[in-house]
Design a protein around this motif. Structure first.
Motif, mmCIF file in Angstrom:
data_model
loop_
_atom_site.group_PDB
_atom_site.id
_atom_site.type_symbol
_atom_site.label_atom_id
_atom_site.label_comp_id
_atom_site.label_asym_id
_atom_site.label_seq_id
_atom_site.Cartn_x
_atom_site.Cartn_y
_atom_site.Cartn_z
ATOM 1 N N THR A 252 -10.174 -32.943 -20.352
ATOM 2 C CA THR A 252 -9.708 -31.560 -20.367
ATOM 3 C C THR A 252 -10.889 -30.652 -20.084
ATOM 4 O O THR A 252 -11.878 -30.656 -20.807
ATOM 5 N N TYR A 253 -10.783 -29.865 -19.007
ATOM 6 C CA TYR A 253 -11.818 -28.910 -18.623
ATOM 7 C C TYR A 253 -11.402 -27.522 -19.082
ATOM 8 O O TYR A 253 -10.255 -27.107 -18.881
ATOM 9 N N LEU A 254 -12.343 -26.813 -19.657
ATOM 10 C CA LEU A 254 -12.122 -25.437 -20.100
ATOM 11 C C LEU A 254 -13.072 -24.547 -19.318
ATOM 12 O O LEU A 254 -14.293 -24.643 -19.456
ATOM 13 N N LEU A 255 -12.502 -23.680 -18.468
ATOM 14 C CA LEU A 255 -13.296 -22.849 -17.572
ATOM 15 C C LEU A 255 -13.065 -21.376 -17.867
ATOM 16 O O LEU A 255 -11.912 -20.939 -17.972
ATOM 17 N N ASP A 256 -14.145 -20.617 -18.000
ATOM 18 C CA ASP A 256 -14.064 -19.156 -18.031
ATOM 19 C C ASP A 256 -14.552 -18.661 -16.678
ATOM 20 O O ASP A 256 -15.715 -18.868 -16.312
ATOM 21 N N VAL A 257 -13.650 -18.029 -15.918
ATOM 22 C CA VAL A 257 -13.941 -17.706 -14.523
ATOM 23 C C VAL A 257 -13.701 -16.229 -14.257
ATOM 24 O O VAL A 257 -12.988 -15.549 -15.003
ATOM 25 N N ALA A 258 -14.297 -15.743 -13.167
ATOM 26 C CA ALA A 258 -14.067 -14.370 -12.729
ATOM 27 C C ALA A 258 -12.641 -14.229 -12.217
ATOM 28 O O ALA A 258 -12.089 -15.138 -11.612
ATOM 29 N N ASN A 259 -12.068 -13.086 -12.457
ATOM 30 C CA ASN A 259 -10.690 -12.813 -12.066
ATOM 31 C C ASN A 259 -10.639 -12.425 -10.587
ATOM 32 O O ASN A 259 -10.437 -11.274 -10.229
ATOM 33 N N HIS A 260 -10.844 -13.435 -9.723
ATOM 34 C CA HIS A 260 -10.961 -13.209 -8.284
ATOM 35 C C HIS A 260 -9.930 -13.993 -7.508
ATOM 36 O O HIS A 260 -9.512 -15.083 -7.921
ATOM 37 N N THR A 261 -9.566 -13.474 -6.356
ATOM 38 C CA THR A 261 -8.726 -14.203 -5.426
ATOM 39 C C THR A 261 -9.458 -15.446 -4.908
ATOM 40 O O THR A 261 -10.628 -15.368 -4.548
ATOM 41 N N GLY A 262 -8.773 -16.590 -4.898
ATOM 42 C CA GLY A 262 -9.325 -17.805 -4.317
ATOM 43 C C GLY A 262 -10.080 -18.703 -5.266
ATOM 44 O O GLY A 262 -10.512 -19.794 -4.869
ATOM 45 N N VAL A 263 -10.262 -18.310 -6.517
ATOM 46 C CA VAL A 263 -11.024 -19.134 -7.457
ATOM 47 C C VAL A 263 -10.320 -20.471 -7.698
ATOM 48 O O VAL A 263 -10.952 -21.530 -7.691
ATOM 49 N N VAL A 264 -9.012 -20.436 -7.912
ATOM 50 C CA VAL A 264 -8.268 -21.671 -8.184
ATOM 51 C C VAL A 264 -8.363 -22.631 -7.001
ATOM 52 O O VAL A 264 -8.500 -23.845 -7.182
ATOM 53 N N THR A 265 -8.318 -22.102 -5.791
ATOM 54 C CA THR A 265 -8.423 -22.950 -4.603
ATOM 55 C C THR A 265 -9.761 -23.663 -4.558
ATOM 56 O O THR A 265 -9.834 -24.875 -4.290
ATOM 57 N N ARG A 266 -10.847 -22.939 -4.819
ATOM 58 C CA ARG A 266 -12.171 -23.560 -4.782
ATOM 59 C C ARG A 266 -12.322 -24.613 -5.868
ATOM 60 O O ARG A 266 -12.946 -25.658 -5.658
ATOM 61 N N ILE A 267 -11.754 -24.357 -7.033
ATOM 62 C CA ILE A 267 -11.810 -25.338 -8.114
ATOM 63 C C ILE A 267 -11.020 -26.593 -7.743
ATOM 64 O O ILE A 267 -11.482 -27.721 -7.922
ATOM 65 N N SER A 268 -9.833 -26.409 -7.192
ATOM 66 C CA SER A 268 -8.982 -27.549 -6.823
ATOM 67 C C SER A 268 -9.643 -28.416 -5.762
ATOM 68 O O SER A 268 -9.509 -29.645 -5.780
ATOM 69 N N LEU A 269 -10.367 -27.802 -4.840
ATOM 70 C CA LEU A 269 -11.019 -28.564 -3.778
ATOM 71 C C LEU A 269 -12.071 -29.512 -4.340
ATOM 72 O O LEU A 269 -12.266 -30.618 -3.818
ATOM 73 N N ILE A 270 -12.762 -29.104 -5.403
ATOM 74 C CA ILE A 270 -13.765 -29.981 -6.009
ATOM 75 C C ILE A 270 -13.097 -31.228 -6.591
ATOM 76 O O ILE A 270 -13.573 -32.355 -6.402
#
Length: 200
Positions: free
Chosen positions: A2-20
């Motif tokens: 289980t990964y817990l990420l605190d991220v910036a509220n930006h467009t495209g963040v989920v896409t970049r995470i999924s690609l990894i």
């Protein structure tokens, strides 16, 4: 894992995470996003079936993304997990009392009730939602949906306020920083960021 990420509220963040995760061949079991106490930060919780070594590599690559402030791999002992589920269960006048009794045991709540089915909701750990689904299965589950878990860490600082970002990634800033002088390198992360927009 289980990964817990605190991220910036930006467009495209989920896409970049999924690609990894995709590059490592890791299948995502669930991905949940939730607002936090700061409008510029979104919490993402990802569950994935992956071995420890590649999981650590993924964590390291996630930490390098400009939009991510904090990355943890967290266990059930290190945080409080909650998920939400809704289920539509087939029922008759004969089975209705039994179903309602089971809902009371699992702290479920009736949303709608007809002569043919009952719609229920429940908030709890993923294991509790799975347990409710198993005991209701014999009555006939017509439809069921469940969110991935959201998490609060147990070791959140009590006497310190975590730094709050007021920035977003500026398009082209990464390319510009690569050609900047060494004297400006230490300030590049600040120059690349300002207020955020929408995550999704």
């Amino acid at each position: 894992m289980t990964y817990l990420l605190d991220v910036a509220n930006h467009t495209g963040v989920v896409t970049r995470i999924s690609l990894i995760f995709r590059r490592h061949g890791a299948n995502l079991h669930s991905l949940s996003t939730a607002k936090t106490e700061h409008p510029g930060i979104v919490r993402i919780v990802i569950t994935s079936d992956i071995d420890r070594r590649p999981a650590e590599r993924i964590k390291g690559q996630l930490a390098k993304l400009v939009d991510i402030f904090k990355v943890d791999m967290i266990s059930h002992e290190e945080g409080t997990f909650r998920a939400f589920g809704m289920m539509k269960i087939a029922c008759t006048f004969q089975t209705r009392p039994q179903i309602l009794q089971l809902l009371e045991i699992f702290n479920g709540r009736v949303l709608e009730l007809t002569t043919e089915w009952v719609l229920v909701e429940m908030t709890g750990t993923p294991e509790q939602l799975e347990g409710l689904m198993q005991v209701l299965q014999p009555y006939g589950i017509l439809e069921a949906v469940e969110t991935g878990p959201i998490v609060i860490r147990h070791n959140s600082p009590r006497n310190a306020t975590r730094p709050q970002p007021t920035w977003e990634v500026v398009p082209g800033a990464l390319a510009a920083s690569a050609s900047s002088s060494s004297t400006s390198t230490s300030h590049s992360s600040q120059e690349m960021k300002r207020n955020g927009t929408d995550l999704l």
